[in-house]
Write a protein that holds these residues in place. Structure first.
Motif, PDB file in Angstrom:
ATOM      1  N   VAL A   1       1.992  -1.752  -3.297  1.00 23.42           N
ATOM      2  CA  VAL A   1       2.101  -0.159  -2.932  1.00 23.42           C
ATOM      3  C   VAL A   1       1.984   0.695  -4.355  1.00 23.42           C
ATOM      4  O   VAL A   1       2.770   0.269  -5.289  1.00 23.42           O
ATOM      5  CB  VAL A   1       3.275  -0.141  -2.011  1.00 23.42           C
ATOM      6  CG1 VAL A   1       3.347   1.495  -1.849  1.00 23.42           C
ATOM      7  CG2 VAL A   1       3.339  -0.907  -0.797  1.00 23.42           C
ATOM      8  N   GLY A   2       0.838   1.273  -4.516  1.00 21.20           N
ATOM      9  CA  GLY A   2       0.762   1.718  -5.859  1.00 21.20           C
ATOM     10  C   GLY A   2      -0.136   3.165  -5.718  1.00 21.20           C
ATOM     11  O   GLY A   2      -0.388   3.415  -4.601  1.00 21.20           O
ATOM     12  N   ARG A   3       0.076   3.930  -6.633  1.00 20.50           N
ATOM     13  CA  ARG A   3      -0.285   5.144  -6.782  1.00 20.50           C
ATOM     14  C   ARG A   3      -0.932   5.298  -8.204  1.00 20.50           C
ATOM     15  O   ARG A   3      -0.199   5.553  -9.199  1.00 20.50           O
ATOM     16  CB  ARG A   3       0.787   6.405  -6.550  1.00 20.50           C
ATOM     17  CG  ARG A   3       0.087   7.631  -6.842  1.00 20.50           C
ATOM     18  CD  ARG A   3       1.021   8.878  -6.338  1.00 20.50           C
ATOM     19  NE  ARG A   3       2.225   8.454  -6.376  1.00 20.50           N
ATOM     20  CZ  ARG A   3       3.178   9.114  -5.494  1.00 20.50           C
ATOM     21  NH1 ARG A   3       2.587   9.691  -4.441  1.00 20.50           N
ATOM     22  NH2 ARG A   3       4.557   8.755  -5.387  1.00 20.50           N
ATOM     23  N   PRO A   4      -2.068   5.407  -8.491  1.00 19.62           N
ATOM     24  CA  PRO A   4      -3.006   5.493  -9.682  1.00 19.62           C
ATOM     25  C   PRO A   4      -2.611   7.071 -10.091  1.00 19.62           C
ATOM     26  O   PRO A   4      -2.992   8.062  -9.393  1.00 19.62           O
ATOM     27  CB  PRO A   4      -4.304   5.217  -9.502  1.00 19.62           C
ATOM     28  CG  PRO A   4      -4.611   5.597  -8.041  1.00 19.62           C
ATOM     29  CD  PRO A   4      -3.245   5.352  -7.413  1.00 19.62           C
ATOM     30  N   ALA A   5      -2.631   7.150 -11.354  1.00 16.37           N
ATOM     31  CA  ALA A   5      -2.317   8.627 -11.818  1.00 16.37           C
ATOM     32  C   ALA A   5      -3.443   9.148 -12.887  1.00 16.37           C
ATOM     33  O   ALA A   5      -3.727   9.976 -13.454  1.00 16.37           O
ATOM     34  CB  ALA A   5      -1.060   8.636 -12.767  1.00 16.37           C
ATOM     35  N   ALA A   6      -4.580   8.116 -13.129  1.00 19.89           N
ATOM     36  CA  ALA A   6      -5.592   8.424 -14.120  1.00 19.89           C
ATOM     37  C   ALA A   6      -6.654   7.758 -13.914  1.00 19.89           C
ATOM     38  O   ALA A   6      -6.867   6.397 -13.314  1.00 19.89           O
ATOM     39  CB  ALA A   6      -5.292   8.120 -15.626  1.00 19.89           C
ATOM     40  N   GLU A   7      -7.805   8.277 -14.058  1.00 14.96           N
ATOM     41  CA  GLU A   7      -9.009   7.741 -13.944  1.00 14.96           C
ATOM     42  C   GLU A   7      -9.597   6.915 -15.173  1.00 14.96           C
ATOM     43  O   GLU A   7     -10.252   7.502 -16.086  1.00 14.96           O
ATOM     44  CB  GLU A   7     -10.201   8.568 -13.523  1.00 14.96           C
ATOM     45  CG  GLU A   7     -10.265   9.159 -11.975  1.00 14.96           C
ATOM     46  CD  GLU A   7     -11.451  10.148 -11.559  1.00 14.96           C
ATOM     47  OE1 GLU A   7     -12.452   9.962 -12.270  1.00 14.96           O
ATOM     48  OE2 GLU A   7     -11.500  10.689 -10.419  1.00 14.96           O
TER      49      GLU A   7
ATOM     50  N   VAL B   1     -10.867   6.111  -4.992  1.00 16.26           N
ATOM     51  CA  VAL B   1      -9.307   6.361  -4.666  1.00 16.26           C
ATOM     52  C   VAL B   1      -9.024   7.526  -5.160  1.00 16.26           C
ATOM     53  O   VAL B   1      -8.965   7.928  -6.350  1.00 16.26           O
ATOM     54  CB  VAL B   1      -8.588   5.043  -4.964  1.00 16.26           C
ATOM     55  CG1 VAL B   1      -7.168   5.265  -4.539  1.00 16.26           C
ATOM     56  CG2 VAL B   1      -9.155   3.736  -4.587  1.00 16.26           C
ATOM     57  N   GLY B   2      -8.221   8.355  -4.321  1.00 21.75           N
ATOM     58  CA  GLY B   2      -7.704   9.705  -4.672  1.00 21.75           C
ATOM     59  C   GLY B   2      -6.690   9.453  -5.446  1.00 21.75           C
ATOM     60  O   GLY B   2      -5.563   8.424  -5.417  1.00 21.75           O
ATOM     61  N   LEU B   3      -6.539  10.188  -6.747  1.00 19.08           N
ATOM     62  CA  LEU B   3      -5.614  10.055  -7.737  1.00 19.08           C
ATOM     63  C   LEU B   3      -4.356  10.691  -7.034  1.00 19.08           C
ATOM     64  O   LEU B   3      -4.311  11.722  -6.431  1.00 19.08           O
ATOM     65  CB  LEU B   3      -5.953  10.571  -8.998  1.00 19.08           C
ATOM     66  CG  LEU B   3      -7.186  10.134  -9.778  1.00 19.08           C
ATOM     67  CD1 LEU B   3      -7.004  11.200 -11.092  1.00 19.08           C
ATOM     68  CD2 LEU B   3      -6.716   8.487 -10.120  1.00 19.08           C
ATOM     69  N   GLY B   4      -3.105   9.969  -7.369  1.00 20.90           N
ATOM     70  CA  GLY B   4      -1.996  10.653  -6.935  1.00 20.90           C
ATOM     71  C   GLY B   4      -1.515  10.264  -5.444  1.00 20.90           C
ATOM     72  O   GLY B   4      -0.612  10.777  -4.928  1.00 20.90           O
ATOM     73  N   GLU B   5      -2.255   9.343  -4.826  1.00 15.23           N
ATOM     74  CA  GLU B   5      -2.122   9.022  -3.424  1.00 15.23           C
ATOM     75  C   GLU B   5      -1.644   7.707  -3.457  1.00 15.23           C
ATOM     76  O   GLU B   5      -2.196   6.576  -3.684  1.00 15.23           O
ATOM     77  CB  GLU B   5      -3.409   8.955  -2.597  1.00 15.23           C
ATOM     78  CG  GLU B   5      -4.262  10.131  -2.441  1.00 15.23           C
ATOM     79  CD  GLU B   5      -5.383  10.251  -1.731  1.00 15.23           C
ATOM     80  OE1 GLU B   5      -5.919   9.259  -1.022  1.00 15.23           O
ATOM     81  OE2 GLU B   5      -6.246  11.366  -1.622  1.00 15.23           O
ATOM     82  N   LEU B   6      -0.469   7.491  -2.916  1.00 15.10           N
ATOM     83  CA  LEU B   6       0.381   6.322  -2.638  1.00 15.10           C
ATOM     84  C   LEU B   6      -0.294   5.686  -1.372  1.00 15.10           C
ATOM     85  O   LEU B   6      -0.421   6.101  -0.356  1.00 15.10           O
ATOM     86  CB  LEU B   6       1.755   6.579  -2.223  1.00 15.10           C
ATOM     87  CG  LEU B   6       2.685   5.308  -2.386  1.00 15.10           C
ATOM     88  CD1 LEU B   6       2.964   4.820  -3.788  1.00 15.10           C
ATOM     89  CD2 LEU B   6       3.947   5.783  -1.902  1.00 15.10           C
ATOM     90  N   ALA B   7      -0.853   4.186  -1.655  1.00 16.16           N
ATOM     91  CA  ALA B   7      -1.493   3.742  -0.622  1.00 16.16           C
ATOM     92  C   ALA B   7      -1.035   2.012  -0.646  1.00 16.16           C
ATOM     93  O   ALA B   7      -0.365   1.399  -1.547  1.00 16.16           O
ATOM     94  CB  ALA B   7      -2.925   3.597  -0.823  1.00 16.16           C
TER      95      ALA B   7
END
Length: 199
Positions: A57-63, A107-113
């Protein structure tokens, strides 16, 4: 089931604990510069497995090109399997360089998935929120029997760590077999509910 402790002996390189603004659940925040954790004690169990099902379960913060989980053989540059995000916000998997597999969608940045990955002999499959994003057939197969290093939050190059993860990680589960579709759906549903995905 067993719990494995992830290690980082350098305090300056440890991800810090944060909380979800949605439900207050604990997450690890990685700075994308030098934070990572080592799970090498998990390597013997992975070497004995013929396949893996991995959830995170993660949320990327940068491209940027960045890895959430990597497994390598004895040499740093000897990749076995890696999963993370590519430049442009696409999902990224590889079995060994230069065999990279990317999602079509960003993948949308800041979206937890919830992400689910299957490494099964000659195939790699990756799901995001139960929707398949990547399905790759491999020419050489995933050589789990060669795994010596397991790392969260970065990749290994000949010169050392690289491609650091920038974002938050709430959970990581590794099963030493391919879960059935029903079992995978049950785990995804639990993680989606527990971490308030989509709320």
């Amino acid at each position: 089931p067993a719990t494995t402790i992830a290690m980082q002996h350098d305090p300056a390189r440890r991800p810090h604990v944060s909380r979800s603004p949605i439900n207050g659940s604990r997450m690890l925040s990685f700075d994308g510069k030098d934070d990572f954790l080592v799970l090498d004690e998990l390597a013997p169990q992975i070497r004995r497995a013929s396949a893996l099902t991995i959830f995170f379960v993660g949320r990327p913060a940068a491209e940027q090109k960045q890895y959430v989980l990597t497994m390598h053989a004895a040499r740093n540059e000897d990749d076995v399997v890696r999963v993370g995000f590519d430049t442009g916000g696409r999902l990224l998997m590889s079995d060994r360089s230069p065999n990279y597999y990317r999602s079509d969608a960003q993948v949308g940045l800041g979206e937890l998935a919830v992400y689910s990955m299957i490494a099964n002999g000659t195939s790699l499959v990756l799901y995001r929120n139960s929707i398949r994003q990547i399905a790759a057939t491999l020419s050489t197969g995933v050589e789990l029997g060669r795994v010596e290093r397991v790392t969260i939050g970065q990749d290994w190059d000949p010169a050392g760590p690289s491609d650091y993860f920038s974002g938050q990680l709430a959970a990581l589960l590794i099963f030493d077999r391919v879960l059935s579709d029903e079992e995978r759906s049950q785990v995804e549903s639990y993680l989606t509910t527990n971490y308030a995905i989509g709320r």
